[in-house]
Design a protein around this motif. Sequence first.
Motif, PDB file in Angstrom:
ATOM      1  N   ARG A   2       0.862  -1.172   0.000  1.00  7.39           N
ATOM      2  CA  ARG A   2       0.000   0.000   0.000  1.00  7.39           C
ATOM      3  C   ARG A   2       0.907   1.233   0.000  1.00  7.39           C
ATOM      4  O   ARG A   2       1.749   1.386   0.883  1.00  7.39           O
ATOM      5  CB  ARG A   2      -0.941   0.007   1.206  1.00  7.39           C
ATOM      6  N   VAL A   3       0.736   2.110  -0.992  1.00  6.23           N
ATOM      7  CA  VAL A   3       1.672   3.194  -1.259  1.00  6.23           C
ATOM      8  C   VAL A   3       1.019   4.544  -1.002  1.00  6.23           C
ATOM      9  O   VAL A   3      -0.109   4.795  -1.468  1.00  6.23           O
ATOM     10  CB  VAL A   3       2.162   3.141  -2.726  1.00  6.23           C
ATOM     11  N   LEU A   4       1.729   5.410  -0.276  1.00  8.92           N
ATOM     12  CA  LEU A   4       1.355   6.817  -0.197  1.00  8.92           C
ATOM     13  C   LEU A   4       2.277   7.581  -1.133  1.00  8.92           C
ATOM     14  O   LEU A   4       3.494   7.626  -0.924  1.00  8.92           O
ATOM     15  CB  LEU A   4       1.507   7.352   1.230  1.00  8.92           C
ATOM     16  N   LEU A   5       1.709   8.144  -2.188  1.00  8.02           N
ATOM     17  CA  LEU A   5       2.446   8.970  -3.137  1.00  8.02           C
ATOM     18  C   LEU A   5       2.224  10.426  -2.749  1.00  8.02           C
ATOM     19  O   LEU A   5       1.092  10.919  -2.791  1.00  8.02           O
ATOM     20  CB  LEU A   5       1.939   8.719  -4.562  1.00  8.02           C
ATOM     21  N   VAL A   6       3.280  11.119  -2.366  1.00 10.76           N
ATOM     22  CA  VAL A   6       3.168  12.522  -1.983  1.00 10.76           C
ATOM     23  C   VAL A   6       3.692  13.375  -3.137  1.00 10.76           C
ATOM     24  O   VAL A   6       4.867  13.288  -3.496  1.00 10.76           O
ATOM     25  CB  VAL A   6       3.943  12.828  -0.692  1.00 10.76           C
ATOM     26  N   ASP A  34      -2.301  20.774  -2.843  1.00 11.30           N
ATOM     27  CA  ASP A  34      -3.463  21.232  -3.606  1.00 11.30           C
ATOM     28  C   ASP A  34      -4.363  20.033  -3.873  1.00 11.30           C
ATOM     29  O   ASP A  34      -4.036  19.193  -4.721  1.00 11.30           O
ATOM     30  CB  ASP A  34      -2.999  21.857  -4.921  1.00 11.30           C
ATOM     31  N   PRO A  35      -5.493  19.902  -3.168  1.00 11.90           N
ATOM     32  CA  PRO A  35      -6.322  18.705  -3.347  1.00 11.90           C
ATOM     33  C   PRO A  35      -6.837  18.546  -4.767  1.00 11.90           C
ATOM     34  O   PRO A  35      -7.071  17.426  -5.221  1.00 11.90           O
ATOM     35  CB  PRO A  35      -7.469  18.912  -2.350  1.00 11.90           C
ATOM     36  N   ALA A  41      -5.348  13.859 -10.767  1.00  9.71           N
ATOM     37  CA  ALA A  41      -4.496  12.712 -11.095  1.00  9.71           C
ATOM     38  C   ALA A  41      -5.268  11.405 -10.980  1.00  9.71           C
ATOM     39  O   ALA A  41      -5.148  10.516 -11.823  1.00  9.71           O
ATOM     40  CB  ALA A  41      -3.275  12.690 -10.186  1.00  9.71           C
ATOM     41  N   VAL A  42      -6.082  11.282  -9.933  1.00  8.30           N
ATOM     42  CA  VAL A  42      -6.867  10.061  -9.728  1.00  8.30           C
ATOM     43  C   VAL A  42      -8.003   9.979 -10.741  1.00  8.30           C
ATOM     44  O   VAL A  42      -8.257   8.914 -11.331  1.00  8.30           O
ATOM     45  CB  VAL A  42      -7.406  10.007  -8.286  1.00  8.30           C
ATOM     46  N   ALA A  54      -7.589  10.089  -3.605  1.00 13.54           N
ATOM     47  CA  ALA A  54      -6.897  11.365  -3.429  1.00 13.54           C
ATOM     48  C   ALA A  54      -7.043  11.866  -1.994  1.00 13.54           C
ATOM     49  O   ALA A  54      -8.082  11.657  -1.361  1.00 13.54           O
ATOM     50  CB  ALA A  54      -7.454  12.393  -4.406  1.00 13.54           C
ATOM     51  N   GLU A  55      -5.996  12.539  -1.508  1.00 16.84           N
ATOM     52  CA  GLU A  55      -6.008  13.151  -0.192  1.00 16.84           C
ATOM     53  C   GLU A  55      -5.242  14.473  -0.259  1.00 16.84           C
ATOM     54  O   GLU A  55      -4.435  14.691  -1.170  1.00 16.84           O
ATOM     55  CB  GLU A  55      -5.333  12.246   0.850  1.00 16.84           C
ATOM     56  N   ARG A  56      -5.480  15.337   0.726  1.00 21.97           N
ATOM     57  CA  ARG A  56      -4.695  16.550   0.860  1.00 21.97           C
ATOM     58  C   ARG A  56      -3.690  16.368   1.991  1.00 21.97           C
ATOM     59  O   ARG A  56      -4.026  15.820   3.048  1.00 21.97           O
ATOM     60  CB  ARG A  56      -5.579  17.752   1.187  1.00 21.97           C
ATOM     61  N   VAL A  57      -2.455  16.818   1.763  1.00 17.73           N
ATOM     62  CA  VAL A  57      -1.462  16.807   2.836  1.00 17.73           C
ATOM     63  C   VAL A  57      -0.413  17.876   2.563  1.00 17.73           C
ATOM     64  O   VAL A  57      -0.107  18.182   1.403  1.00 17.73           O
ATOM     65  CB  VAL A  57      -0.788  15.416   2.983  1.00 17.73           C
ATOM     66  N   ASP A  58       0.093  18.455   3.623  1.00 21.33           N
ATOM     67  CA  ASP A  58       1.212  19.380   3.542  1.00 21.33           C
ATOM     68  C   ASP A  58       2.485  18.559   3.707  1.00 21.33           C
ATOM     69  O   ASP A  58       2.728  17.990   4.780  1.00 21.33           O
ATOM     70  CB  ASP A  58       1.086  20.432   4.650  1.00 21.33           C
ATOM     71  N   ALA A  59       3.301  18.486   2.652  1.00 18.69           N
ATOM     72  CA  ALA A  59       4.507  17.649   2.691  1.00 18.69           C
ATOM     73  C   ALA A  59       5.493  18.096   3.752  1.00 18.69           C
ATOM     74  O   ALA A  59       6.353  17.319   4.166  1.00 18.69           O
ATOM     75  CB  ALA A  59       5.182  17.649   1.322  1.00 18.69           C
ATOM     76  N   GLY A  60       5.390  19.326   4.219  1.00 23.25           N
ATOM     77  CA  GLY A  60       6.285  19.807   5.259  1.00 23.25           C
ATOM     78  C   GLY A  60       5.812  19.511   6.668  1.00 23.25           C
ATOM     79  O   GLY A  60       6.526  19.792   7.634  1.00 23.25           O
ATOM     80  N   ASP A  61       4.616  18.921   6.799  1.00 21.82           N
ATOM     81  CA  ASP A  61       4.037  18.611   8.105  1.00 21.82           C
ATOM     82  C   ASP A  61       4.262  17.131   8.410  1.00 21.82           C
ATOM     83  O   ASP A  61       3.475  16.271   8.010  1.00 21.82           O
ATOM     84  CB  ASP A  61       2.542  18.947   8.101  1.00 21.82           C
TER      85      ASP A  61
END
Length: 406
Positions: A2-6, A34-35, A41-42, A54-61
């Motif tokens: 199971r992969v999380l692609l950031v 940017d959600p 992409a999905v 799709a999910e939203r995430v701040d890569a710096g958090d």
Amino acid sequence: MRVLLVGAGGVGTAVTRIAARRPFFDAMVVADYDPARAEAAVAALGDGGGRFRAERVDAGDEAAVAALLERHGCDVLLNATDPRFVMPLFRAARTAGATYLDMAMSLSRPHPERPYEECGVKLGDEQFAQAEEWEKAGVLALVGMGVEPGLSDVFARYAADELFDEIEEIGVRDGANLTVDGYDFAPSFSIWTTIEECLNPPVVYEADKGWFTTEPFSEPEVFDFPEGIGPVECVNVEHEEVLLVPRWVGARRVTFKYGLGREFVETLRTLHLLGLDRTEPVTVPGVDGPVAVSPRDVVAACLPDPATLGERMHGKTCAGTWVRGVKDGAPREVYLYHVVDNQWSMTEYGCQAVVWQTAVNPVVALELLAGGVWSGVGVLGPEAFPAGPFLDLLTAYGSPWGLREQ
């Protein structure tokens, strides 16, 4: 798996389109600041076999990324963001106990007094400083697993294992004949990353000296690239291969030279002269008062998004590794390479050639890890794994590599 692609920019989107055709993973969560980008992409995959969301995430958090890994039960984090976010994502994966992959390594900092002679903080130093911690935890961080670094490093390992008894020099050589309709200056890859690697002091490795630096754009040479690309002037730039290859492959000298072309080099020199390559914010007037902005971010905002240029692009891009040494007592010189035609990648995947070529390699690596063909713990580069299975699988993906005797 199971992969999380950031990161759902050009490379991240290409990753989803390549991975969607392969059965080796159970789920891929596509996350972006940017959600709308993650959702696009999905959505472009159609159903995607029900494996993508799709999910939203701040890569710096770091905490948010670790929580997202745990919430979706992801055992792998694939970093498709720019190098500024390497360390928070690297640490988040370690916190969650997930395998980590990236395509560019932690950033360098030039030597404060002798930037064009001695290394300061090298690319990847921050990650390798934590290698023992990853080893003790029994978790893998596979770093520099794009095309360059990545496939170029696989080529270096293949040359050492299969083609040479002794290696005098390994030189990564990258060139293209790509053009973009309607633009005099339109980089085919992230300008933020391009500025970072081209204007920082290039690193060279020599066995009797170790790692040292030179002036940007030093040691120009004309290299003849295959499959109709032809001769391109190449110059030294900072790149991860020079820091990775000597850790696992014996060679007396290692270099990286990029086929930028004279006009591109002069544009980068001008950006540097004007201070527009700086990342530290400067204060500029705004409608609602002074605003702090990074000059490099402004340059990036003024240029077209490389992911959107595919329909306007023509030509081919070539990534490869030139190796000189001895086999069976005789001198030998080869160039191992991978060429992608933009027309093919656009027709087949809807992705321009440079981002597609970058994206295919981490997907191949994920499949090898999922099948147990590649395995390991700690912080490892592509050279730490057998090259043959990777090159065979890359060919099976419909994108063969080549070998030219020089």
